[in-house]
Design an enzyme around this catalytic site. Structure first.
Site, PDB file in Angstrom:
ATOM      1  CB  SER A  34      -6.329   3.566   0.288  1.00  0.00           C
ATOM      2  OG  SER A  34      -4.998   3.879  -0.042  1.00  0.00           O
ATOM      3  CD  GLN A  73      -4.849   1.485  -2.716  1.00  0.00           C
ATOM      4  OE1 GLN A  73      -4.496   2.627  -3.014  1.00  0.00           O
ATOM      5  NE2 GLN A  73      -4.250   0.776  -1.762  1.00  0.00           N
ATOM      6  CG  ASP A 117      -1.946   1.109   1.233  1.00  0.00           C
ATOM      7  OD1 ASP A 117      -2.454   1.451   0.148  1.00  0.00           O
ATOM      8  OD2 ASP A 117      -2.236   1.653   2.320  1.00  0.00           O
TER       9      ASP A 117
END
Length: 283
Positions: free
Chosen positions: A209, A259, A189
């Site tokens: 995110s 994502q 991430d």
């Protein structure tokens, strides 16, 4: 700074409930990879060791407060002969900040194929460089991760929203597949939203995110070099999709990542919310 195994370490405070103590940070909000990695660590504590994690799907719901502890509550959704599913709720002060569904698989016999690893320079041919472009953010707690970004012309010049990165944990870690899976979830991430903004450098955006998924395909170690091939195939309506494939130095495809992030224009309203840094979460 605490080591990655300390960051991922949890205390069981009740049956199927685990607590993560605060981690020193300069971030205004808890790093999403940290919450996802800790949630996976909690889920793995509730399944037999012969079941390895094969996928996680998480949703960021509220900004995490890095100076507060986080409790992870694990629900056993399914216990089958080959697969086991866990649902994890991350809670701070009674509010859910993150949810994760983790699926574990005992392993079966079946066919084998994979995408080819892209031809690229090896990590030993590239100097450590952090990021070769202006990044939204970078923090001391990531210094334990050695990162070597390849030049843009090494990553398909006609796709400006693509970059490739060699990454590994600087120091050896225990020979524990769960630790390596949680650590990969953590580091996966770190820079994805940056990739989505590369083709659009002219206007500030509010980044966050929204969800994050990892598929674990083959055994790997995060303390050995991994090639992270990242691309953003779409950005529309203030949201961007970013995908990644992760290879080891032998060319094996060991994991895949996806994502969706919020990348809306940074308006006065967004500034009033107090967001605007990529580690934030959508309100």
């Amino acid at each position: 700074m605490p080591s990655i195994d300390e960051v991922l370490g949890l205390r069981e405070i009740a049956p199927a409930t685990f607590r993560a103590d605060p981690v020193p940070t300069e971030m205004e909000r808890t790093f999403g990879g940290q919450v996802a990695g800790q949630a996976l660590s909690a889920a793995a504590r509730t399944v037999p060791p012969e079941f390895g994690v094969h996928s996680v799907h998480g949703h960021f719901l509220r900004p995490g407060r890095p100076l507060d502890p986080t409790d992870y509550r694990v629900d056993a959704v399914r216990d089958g002969g080959s697969f086991r599913t866990r649902y994890v709720t991350a809670v701070q002060d009674g509010e859910t900040v993150f949810t994760l569904t983790a699926s574990f698989h005992r392993g079966d016999d079946g066919y084998t194929h994979q995408a080819a690893m892209p031809a690229t320079a090896g990590p030993e041919e590239i100097a450590e460089n952090g990021r070769p472009w202006a990044a939204w953010y970078d923090f001391p707690e990531w210094d334990d991760w050695e990162r070597r970004w390849l030049p843009a012309d090494e990553a398909t010049p006609d796709v400006p929203s693509r970059r490739r990165l060699w990454i590994r944990h600087r120091t050896p870690l225990l020979d524990d597949p769960v630790l390596h899976a949680c650590a990969l979830t953590y580091c996966s991430d770190m820079a994805l939203l940056d990739i989505a903004v590369l083709p659009h450098p002219d206007r500030p955006i509010q980044g966050a995110s929204l969800d994050h998924a990892v598929w674990f395909l083959r055994p790997f170690r995060v303390d050995e070099w991994l090639l992270f091939d990242q691309v953003s195939p779409s950005s529309e309506s203030g949201r961007a999709l970013i995908q990644g494939q992760i290879f080891d130095t032998a060319g094996r495809l060991v994991a895949a990542v996806a994502q969706e992030g919020m990348v809306r224009f940074h308006t006065e309203r967004a500034a009033a919310v107090g967001a605007g840094r990529a580690e934030g979460r959508a309100e």
